[in-house]
Write an enzyme that holds these catalytic residues in place. Structure first.
Site, PDB file in Angstrom:
ATOM      1  N   CYS A  10       0.859  -1.179   0.000  1.00 26.55           N
ATOM      2  CA  CYS A  10       0.000   0.000   0.000  1.00 26.55           C
ATOM      3  C   CYS A  10       0.903   1.240   0.000  1.00 26.55           C
ATOM      4  O   CYS A  10       2.127   1.113  -0.002  1.00 26.55           O
ATOM      5  CB  CYS A  10      -0.893  -0.040   1.238  1.00 26.55           C
ATOM      6  SG  CYS A  10      -2.317   1.046   1.139  1.00 26.55           S
ATOM      7  N   CYS A  83      -3.901  -0.529  -3.214  1.00 25.91           N
ATOM      8  CA  CYS A  83      -4.304   0.824  -3.576  1.00 25.91           C
ATOM      9  C   CYS A  83      -3.698   1.166  -4.933  1.00 25.91           C
ATOM     10  O   CYS A  83      -2.667   0.611  -5.329  1.00 25.91           O
ATOM     11  CB  CYS A  83      -3.914   1.842  -2.513  1.00 25.91           C
ATOM     12  SG  CYS A  83      -2.163   2.198  -2.366  1.00 25.91           S
ATOM     13  N   CYS A  90       4.783   0.821  -7.749  1.00 28.32           N
ATOM     14  CA  CYS A  90       5.458  -0.329  -7.159  1.00 28.32           C
ATOM     15  C   CYS A  90       6.855  -0.475  -7.761  1.00 28.32           C
ATOM     16  O   CYS A  90       7.018  -0.471  -8.982  1.00 28.32           O
ATOM     17  CB  CYS A  90       4.646  -1.592  -7.424  1.00 28.32           C
ATOM     18  SG  CYS A  90       5.360  -3.069  -6.701  1.00 28.32           S
TER      19      CYS A  90
END
Length: 145
Positions: A10, A83, A90
């Protein structure tokens, strides 16, 4: 045989990924090594701890971690972003066999009274809980020994 390593990612590792970590541990038993992290570590939101306690899952000893703490140290098999920001930003995590995105509303961003905030945390917790249970119905047989 080593258990598959699963990580929830997240933005701040304060609510959604923390709740998901606790819920996956609870529902999957000993199938996975479960972790969570954020793009940055913001500390665990006390509302997340409270609403998880309401369903008998204690996440108060979990720590908020930055994903960089794990890079080149743990080889994860499954990455689940919870999310949109974490999904978009990422970092490259070598060795991931499966990347999944489950977008959930950020309960920490909800504005309202204390009671309304807790209600929103409960709603997000329940959405995460349902998603995990449904995923396990399909995927548990693939990982059980």
């Amino acid at each position: 045989m080593n258990k598959p390593k699963l990580i929830f990612l997240c933005t701040g590792n304060s609510a959604r990924s923390q709740m998901a970590e606790g819920l996956m541990r609870h529902h999957s038993g000993d199938i996975f090594e479960v972790y969570s992290a954020g793009l940055k570590a913001e500390g665990i939101n006390p509302h997340a701890i409270e609403v998880m306690n309401e369903i008998g899952i204690d996440i108060s000893t979990q720590k908020s971690k930055n994903i960089t703490e794990y890079l080149n140290k743990i080889n994860f098999d499954i990455l689940i972003t919870v999310c949109a920001n974490a999904d978009r930003n990422c970092p490259i995590i070598p060795g991931i066999k499966e990347k999944i995105h489950w977008g959930f509303e950020d309960p920490a961003a909800f504005q309202g009274s204390e009671g309304m905030q807790l209600a929103n945390f409960r709603e997000v917790r329940d959405f995460i809980n349902t998603r995990i249970q449904n995923w396990l119905k399909i995927n548990r047989p693939l990982y059980e020994k």
